[in-house]
Motif scaffolding. Structure first.
Motif, PDB file in Angstrom:
ATOM      1  N   LEU A  70     -14.102  26.178 -24.496  1.00  0.00           N
ATOM      2  CA  LEU A  70     -13.210  25.599 -23.497  1.00  0.00           C
ATOM      3  C   LEU A  70     -12.579  24.344 -24.080  1.00  0.00           C
ATOM      4  CD1 LEU A  70     -12.146  25.381 -20.517  1.00  0.00           C
ATOM      5  CD2 LEU A  70     -14.191  24.010 -20.043  1.00  0.00           C
ATOM      6  N   ILE A  71     -11.263  24.223 -23.967  1.00  0.00           N
ATOM      7  CA  ILE A  71     -10.534  23.034 -24.416  1.00  0.00           C
ATOM      8  C   ILE A  71      -9.942  22.357 -23.190  1.00  0.00           C
ATOM      9  CG2 ILE A  71      -8.648  22.147 -25.828  1.00  0.00           C
ATOM     10  CD1 ILE A  71      -8.943  24.695 -27.567  1.00  0.00           C
ATOM     11  N   VAL A  72     -10.257  21.079 -23.018  1.00  0.00           N
ATOM     12  CA  VAL A  72      -9.746  20.309 -21.883  1.00  0.00           C
ATOM     13  C   VAL A  72      -9.002  19.099 -22.427  1.00  0.00           C
ATOM     14  CG1 VAL A  72     -10.302  19.062 -19.762  1.00  0.00           C
ATOM     15  CG2 VAL A  72     -11.669  21.055 -20.431  1.00  0.00           C
ATOM     16  N   SER A  73      -7.770  18.925 -22.010  1.00  0.00           N
ATOM     17  CA  SER A  73      -6.971  17.791 -22.453  1.00  0.00           C
ATOM     18  C   SER A  73      -6.633  16.899 -21.278  1.00  0.00           C
ATOM     19  CB  SER A  73      -5.678  18.276 -23.123  1.00  0.00           C
ATOM     20  OG  SER A  73      -4.820  17.184 -23.371  1.00  0.00           O
ATOM     21  N   PHE A  74      -7.016  15.634 -21.372  1.00  0.00           N
ATOM     22  CA  PHE A  74      -6.626  14.620 -20.407  1.00  0.00           C
ATOM     23  C   PHE A  74      -5.378  13.902 -20.955  1.00  0.00           C
ATOM     24  CE2 PHE A  74     -10.923  15.401 -19.124  1.00  0.00           C
ATOM     25  CZ  PHE A  74     -10.975  15.101 -17.762  1.00  0.00           C
ATOM     26  N   GLY A  75      -4.240  14.541 -20.829  1.00  0.00           N
ATOM     27  CA  GLY A  75      -2.989  13.929 -21.248  1.00  0.00           C
ATOM     28  C   GLY A  75      -2.749  13.884 -22.743  1.00  0.00           C
ATOM     29  N   ILE A  99      -9.316  37.830 -31.019  1.00  0.00           N
ATOM     30  CA  ILE A  99      -9.369  38.954 -30.087  1.00  0.00           C
ATOM     31  C   ILE A  99     -10.504  38.761 -29.091  1.00  0.00           C
ATOM     32  CG2 ILE A  99      -9.753  41.443 -29.882  1.00  0.00           C
ATOM     33  CD1 ILE A  99      -8.450  41.746 -32.627  1.00  0.00           C
ATOM     34  N   ASP A 100     -11.623  38.279 -29.586  1.00  0.00           N
ATOM     35  CA  ASP A 100     -12.774  37.981 -28.724  1.00  0.00           C
ATOM     36  C   ASP A 100     -13.156  36.515 -28.902  1.00  0.00           C
ATOM     37  OD1 ASP A 100     -13.166  40.669 -27.776  1.00  0.00           O
ATOM     38  OD2 ASP A 100     -13.990  41.153 -29.757  1.00  0.00           O
ATOM     39  N   GLY A 101     -13.483  35.861 -27.810  1.00  0.00           N
ATOM     40  CA  GLY A 101     -13.995  34.490 -27.881  1.00  0.00           C
ATOM     41  C   GLY A 101     -12.942  33.416 -27.967  1.00  0.00           C
ATOM     42  N   ALA A 102     -11.683  33.726 -27.650  1.00  0.00           N
ATOM     43  CA  ALA A 102     -10.656  32.684 -27.657  1.00  0.00           C
ATOM     44  C   ALA A 102     -10.943  31.681 -26.539  1.00  0.00           C
ATOM     45  CB  ALA A 102      -9.280  33.302 -27.458  1.00  0.00           C
ATOM     46  N   PRO A 103     -10.770  30.388 -26.788  1.00  0.00           N
ATOM     47  CA  PRO A 103     -11.097  29.378 -25.773  1.00  0.00           C
ATOM     48  C   PRO A 103     -10.086  29.360 -24.635  1.00  0.00           C
ATOM     49  CG  PRO A 103     -10.087  28.337 -27.672  1.00  0.00           C
ATOM     50  CD  PRO A 103     -10.282  29.770 -28.039  1.00  0.00           C
ATOM     51  N   ARG A 104     -10.561  29.063 -23.436  1.00  0.00           N
ATOM     52  CA  ARG A 104      -9.664  28.770 -22.328  1.00  0.00           C
ATOM     53  C   ARG A 104      -9.183  27.334 -22.458  1.00  0.00           C
ATOM     54  NH1 ARG A 104      -8.419  29.831 -17.375  1.00  0.00           N
ATOM     55  NH2 ARG A 104      -9.294  27.880 -16.585  1.00  0.00           N
ATOM     56  N   VAL A 105      -8.004  27.048 -21.914  1.00  0.00           N
ATOM     57  CA  VAL A 105      -7.420  25.717 -22.051  1.00  0.00           C
ATOM     58  C   VAL A 105      -7.037  25.189 -20.677  1.00  0.00           C
ATOM     59  CG1 VAL A 105      -5.563  24.347 -23.079  1.00  0.00           C
ATOM     60  CG2 VAL A 105      -6.519  26.278 -24.344  1.00  0.00           C
ATOM     61  N   VAL A 106      -7.443  23.938 -20.411  1.00  0.00           N
ATOM     62  CA  VAL A 106      -7.078  23.245 -19.179  1.00  0.00           C
ATOM     63  C   VAL A 106      -6.361  21.959 -19.565  1.00  0.00           C
ATOM     64  CG1 VAL A 106      -7.909  22.156 -17.062  1.00  0.00           C
ATOM     65  CG2 VAL A 106      -9.062  24.205 -17.952  1.00  0.00           C
ATOM     66  N   ASN A 118       1.129  25.655 -22.798  1.00  0.00           N
ATOM     67  CA  ASN A 118       0.285  26.622 -23.501  1.00  0.00           C
ATOM     68  C   ASN A 118      -1.130  26.666 -22.938  1.00  0.00           C
ATOM     69  OD1 ASN A 118       1.569  27.869 -26.188  1.00  0.00           O
ATOM     70  ND2 ASN A 118       2.446  25.843 -25.861  1.00  0.00           N
ATOM     71  N   ALA A 119      -1.357  25.994 -21.817  1.00  0.00           N
ATOM     72  CA  ALA A 119      -2.681  25.976 -21.186  1.00  0.00           C
ATOM     73  C   ALA A 119      -2.795  27.096 -20.158  1.00  0.00           C
ATOM     74  CB  ALA A 119      -2.923  24.625 -20.521  1.00  0.00           C
ATOM     75  N   ASP A 120      -4.028  27.494 -19.878  1.00  0.00           N
ATOM     76  CA  ASP A 120      -4.283  28.496 -18.838  1.00  0.00           C
ATOM     77  C   ASP A 120      -4.216  27.875 -17.458  1.00  0.00           C
ATOM     78  OD1 ASP A 120      -5.064  30.831 -20.613  1.00  0.00           O
ATOM     79  OD2 ASP A 120      -6.530  29.351 -21.266  1.00  0.00           O
ATOM     80  N   SER A 121      -4.597  26.599 -17.361  1.00  0.00           N
ATOM     81  CA  SER A 121      -4.565  25.900 -16.081  1.00  0.00           C
ATOM     82  C   SER A 121      -3.962  24.518 -16.273  1.00  0.00           C
ATOM     83  CB  SER A 121      -5.981  25.762 -15.500  1.00  0.00           C
ATOM     84  OG  SER A 121      -6.564  27.029 -15.276  1.00  0.00           O
ATOM     85  N   TRP A 122      -3.179  24.096 -15.306  1.00  0.00           N
ATOM     86  CA  TRP A 122      -2.571  22.765 -15.318  1.00  0.00           C
ATOM     87  C   TRP A 122      -2.968  22.036 -14.046  1.00  0.00           C
ATOM     88  CZ3 TRP A 122       2.931  21.546 -13.381  1.00  0.00           C
ATOM     89  CH2 TRP A 122       3.220  20.180 -13.557  1.00  0.00           C
ATOM     90  N   ILE A 123      -3.570  20.851 -14.218  1.00  0.00           N
ATOM     91  CA  ILE A 123      -3.933  20.002 -13.092  1.00  0.00           C
ATOM     92  C   ILE A 123      -2.996  18.806 -13.129  1.00  0.00           C
ATOM     93  CG2 ILE A 123      -5.766  18.651 -12.014  1.00  0.00           C
ATOM     94  CD1 ILE A 123      -7.810  20.445 -13.390  1.00  0.00           C
ATOM     95  N   PRO A 124      -1.966  18.769 -12.257  1.00  0.00           N
ATOM     96  CA  PRO A 124      -0.907  17.755 -12.349  1.00  0.00           C
ATOM     97  C   PRO A 124      -1.299  16.402 -11.759  1.00  0.00           C
ATOM     98  CG  PRO A 124      -0.426  19.235 -10.551  1.00  0.00           C
ATOM     99  CD  PRO A 124      -1.694  19.746 -11.184  1.00  0.00           C
ATOM    100  N   LEU A 166     -13.144  22.844 -12.623  1.00  0.00           N
ATOM    101  CA  LEU A 166     -13.242  22.297 -13.979  1.00  0.00           C
ATOM    102  C   LEU A 166     -14.681  21.897 -14.295  1.00  0.00           C
ATOM    103  CD1 LEU A 166     -12.042  21.211 -16.607  1.00  0.00           C
ATOM    104  CD2 LEU A 166     -11.460  19.106 -15.395  1.00  0.00           C
ATOM    105  N   VAL A 167     -15.346  21.268 -13.353  1.00  0.00           N
ATOM    106  CA  VAL A 167     -16.740  20.873 -13.551  1.00  0.00           C
ATOM    107  C   VAL A 167     -17.602  22.102 -13.814  1.00  0.00           C
ATOM    108  CG1 VAL A 167     -18.778  19.914 -12.410  1.00  0.00           C
ATOM    109  CG2 VAL A 167     -16.568  18.737 -12.244  1.00  0.00           C
ATOM    110  N   ALA A 168     -17.397  23.162 -13.028  1.00  0.00           N
ATOM    111  CA  ALA A 168     -18.186  24.387 -13.211  1.00  0.00           C
ATOM    112  C   ALA A 168     -17.949  24.988 -14.590  1.00  0.00           C
ATOM    113  CB  ALA A 168     -17.822  25.395 -12.117  1.00  0.00           C
ATOM    114  N   GLU A 169     -16.703  24.969 -15.053  1.00  0.00           N
ATOM    115  CA  GLU A 169     -16.400  25.508 -16.383  1.00  0.00           C
ATOM    116  C   GLU A 169     -17.061  24.685 -17.472  1.00  0.00           C
ATOM    117  OE1 GLU A 169     -12.727  27.677 -17.630  1.00  0.00           O
ATOM    118  OE2 GLU A 169     -11.844  26.441 -16.051  1.00  0.00           O
TER     119      GLU A 169
END
Length: 452
Positions: A70-75, A99-106, A118-124, A166-169
Motif C-alpha cells: 500500500l502506498i499512501v501520499s500525504f501531498g 500482474i500479482d501483488g501491485a500496491p494500492r495507492v491512496v 494515478n491513485a486508486d483513491s483520492w481524499i481531497p 485508510l486506517v483499516a488498510e
C-alpha cells in the motif's frame, strides 16, 4: 571584504549541487575569512528533508515502491516534482505493472496532481490540514495519542468513512510506504508524523531504507537559514553578497522582503548567466559558463564519481565561476599556492592526475568521492504566517516544466504541455466548478490574483 574587516559577514548563496564544487567553494571562502556558503534550491522538498534528518539521520532514504503493498501520499507528488522524480517514476511504474501483488495507492491532498490522478483513491483534504489527518490516522493505527479521526475529518472537509477505510488498510496491508509533501506552515510536522507512522508500522528497513538513500539533498540550507541571511542584510550587517545559480529575490516568499534586504548590501555580485530578478540588482555580474561548457563532477552513489566535461566551446563571453575564484586566489599572496591553474586541473587532481582523468572520460565514471562541503548550520524555524482571512486558500505548486520559474526563459520548455492541464505557454488558475459558477468564471477568462 577581508581587507575591510567585513569578510566574516559576507554571504555566498549557491545553487544546490552535488560534486566537488561546494567543497571547493567553502575552502575558497574560508581562505578569505568568509563563512561557508548557503546551498539553496527553491524546488527541493525541504520539509521532508528536515523530518528525515531528524527521524533517520539521512536527508533522503530510499523509497522502495516495489516492496509496498500500500502506498499512501500525504501531498507528496512523487510522480511530478517532489523528490527524485525520475527514479520514483520508474520504480512506481515497475511496482504498479506487476500482474500479482501491485500496491494500492491512496493520495491525500487538496489538488489532484499527477500522482493523485494515478491513485486508486483520492481524499481531497483541505490545504493546511494534512498534519491533523496524519496525526489522527497515526493515533488510530497505533492506539497512541489523542488525535480524533472525526475531528480531523471535519477540519479536512472529508468523510469520516474515508479516513476509517485508510486506517483499516494500513493495519492490514503490510508493508506500506507512506510519504509526506507540502509547503505549508506545518509541512515539516506533517512529515514528522508520517515518519513516526512508518516506524510504528515497521516500514523502516522494508520500504523506507535510510542506509540506501540518495545524497541528492545532502547539504541543503533551510528556508530559515536563507531568511536569517536576509534579516542580516536588512540590518546592515552584510558587506558583501554573492549569488550563483540561484534567484532568491524571485523564489523567496514576499513576506521575507528579500529584495529590500538585498538592496541594503553595499556590494553585490552575481555569477548568473541570465538577467534574472536577483542579478538585475547586483553591482557586478560575472556570467558563468553553461553546464555544457563546464568541467565538473558529481557523486550519485557513495564511492562513485560521475565526471562532467565540456561538450562545446563557450558561445558567449563567459567564464567558469571556479576559474574566476582560482584567478582571485592566485592574485592573493596567502592563497596563490593552494590552487592549480584552473578547475579542470583541480578535477584531475581529485581523480589521480591527468592520466587518470583522461582514462576515465570515455565512460565518465571513476572510483572516488567528491570534496566534502561544510554541513549546513542549523537555524531554528519560526512561524511567520499572517492570520488567514477570506473564504479561499491559494495553493501554489512547482511546475514540472519550468519549475519555480527558472525555466521560463526557455521557449522549448514553455511549449511542453503540463501533464495534468495540458496547457502550454500560459499560467492558469484551477477553481472548483461550483466556485467558478458562483463567480461566473469560465475557461479562457483572465483572472488577477492579489494577496494582502
Amino acid at each position: 571584504a577581508r581587507k575591510s574587516g567585513g569578510a566574516a559577514n559576507a554571504v555566498f548563496i549557491n545553487q544546490h549541487e552535488q560534486g566537488s564544487f561546494p567543497g571547493f567553494l567553502d575552502q575558497w571562502l574560508a581562505g578569505f575569512g568568509m563563512p561557508a556558503h548557503l546551498s539553496v534550491d527553491a524546488e527541493a522538498p525541504l520539509s521532508a528533508v528536515a523530518a528525515n534528518r531528524q527521524a533517520f539521520g539521512a536527508a533522503w532514504p530510499h523509497h522502495d515502491f516495489g516492496a509496498a503493498k500500500l502506498i499512501v501520499s500525504f501531498g507528496a507528488d512523487y510522480l511530478d516534482g517532489w523528490g527524485l522524480t525520475v527514479p520514483q517514476q520508474l520504480d512506481f511504474a515497475e511496482a504498479r505493472g506487476k500482474i500479482d501483488g501491485a500496491p494500492r495507492v491512496v493520495y491525500i491532498g487538496a489538488r489532484r496532481s499527477l500522482t493523485g490522478l494515478n491513485a486508486d483513491s483520492w481524499i481531497p483534504a483541505r490545504p493546511g490540514t494534512l498534519q491533523a489527518v496524519a496525526e489522527a490516522v497515526g493515533a488510530a493505527v497505533t492506539g497512541r495519542g489523542n488525535a480524533s479521526l472525526k475531528t480531523a475529518a471535519d477540519q479536512a472537509g472529508v468523510s469520516l468513512e474515508s479516513l476509517e477505510s485508510l486506517v483499516a488498510e494500513l493495519k492490514s496491508a503490510k508493508p506500506s510506504l507512506i510519504l509526506a509533501g507540502g509547503t505549508d506552515d506545518n509541512a515539516t510536522a506533517t512529515a514528522a508524523a508520517v515518519n513516526e507512522l512508518n516506524r510504528a508500522l515497521g516500514n523502516v528497513g522494508q520500504t523506507i531504507k535510510p542506509g540506501d538513500g540518495s545524497q541528492a539533498f545532502d547539504g541543503l540550507a533551510s528556508h530559515a537559514a536563507l531568511r536569517e541571511a536576509a534579516e542580516r542584510m536588512a540590518s546592515g550587517k552584510v558587506s558583501l553578497a554573492i549569488v550563483r545559480g540561484a534567484n532568491p529575490v524571485h523564489a523567496m516568499p514576499g513576506g521575507a522582503k528579500f529584495a529590500d534586504a538585498f538592496a541594503k548590501v553595499p556590494f553585490k555580485v552575481s555569477f548568473s548567466s541570465y538577467p534574472d530578478d536577483t542579478t538585475q540588482r547586483c553591482d557586478l555580474v560575472l556570467p558563468d559558463h553553461h553546464s555544457l561548457e563546464s568541467w565538473g563532477d558529481a557523486e550519485p552513489l557513495k564511492g562513485t564519481l560521475s565526471l562532467q566535461q565540456p561538450t562545446m566551446d563557450p558561445v558567449f563571453n563567459t567564464r567558469a565561476t571556479a576559474d574566476v575564484l582560482i584567478a582571485v586566489a592566485k592574485a592573493d599572496a596567502q592563497m596563490a599556492g593552494r590552487y592549480p591553474t584552473d578547475y579542470r586541473a583541480f578535477i584531475a587532481n581529485r581523480v589521480g592526475g591527468n592520466a587518470a582523468l583522461t582514462a576515465a572520460l570515455p565512460t565518465a565514471v571513476t572510483k572516488g568521492s567528491s570534496l566534502g562541503a561544510a554541513s549546513p548550520r542549523a537555524v531554528s524555524p519560526r512561524s511567520g504566517s499572517a492570520p488567514r482571512t477570506g473564504d479561499f486558500f491559494l495553493q501554489v505548486y512547482t511546475s514540472p516544466v519550468v519549475g519555480d520559474g527558472r525555466g521560463a526563459n526557455k521557449p522549448w520548455l514553455q511549449e511542453l504541455p503540463d501533464p495534468v492541464s495540458k496547457i502550454t505557454w500560459h499560467g492558469w488558475v484551477e477553481i472548483h466548478p461550483d466556485t467558478a459558477a458562483k463567480w461566473s468564471v469560465t475557461d479562457g477568462d483572465f483572472l488577477v490574483l492579489q494577496s494582502p
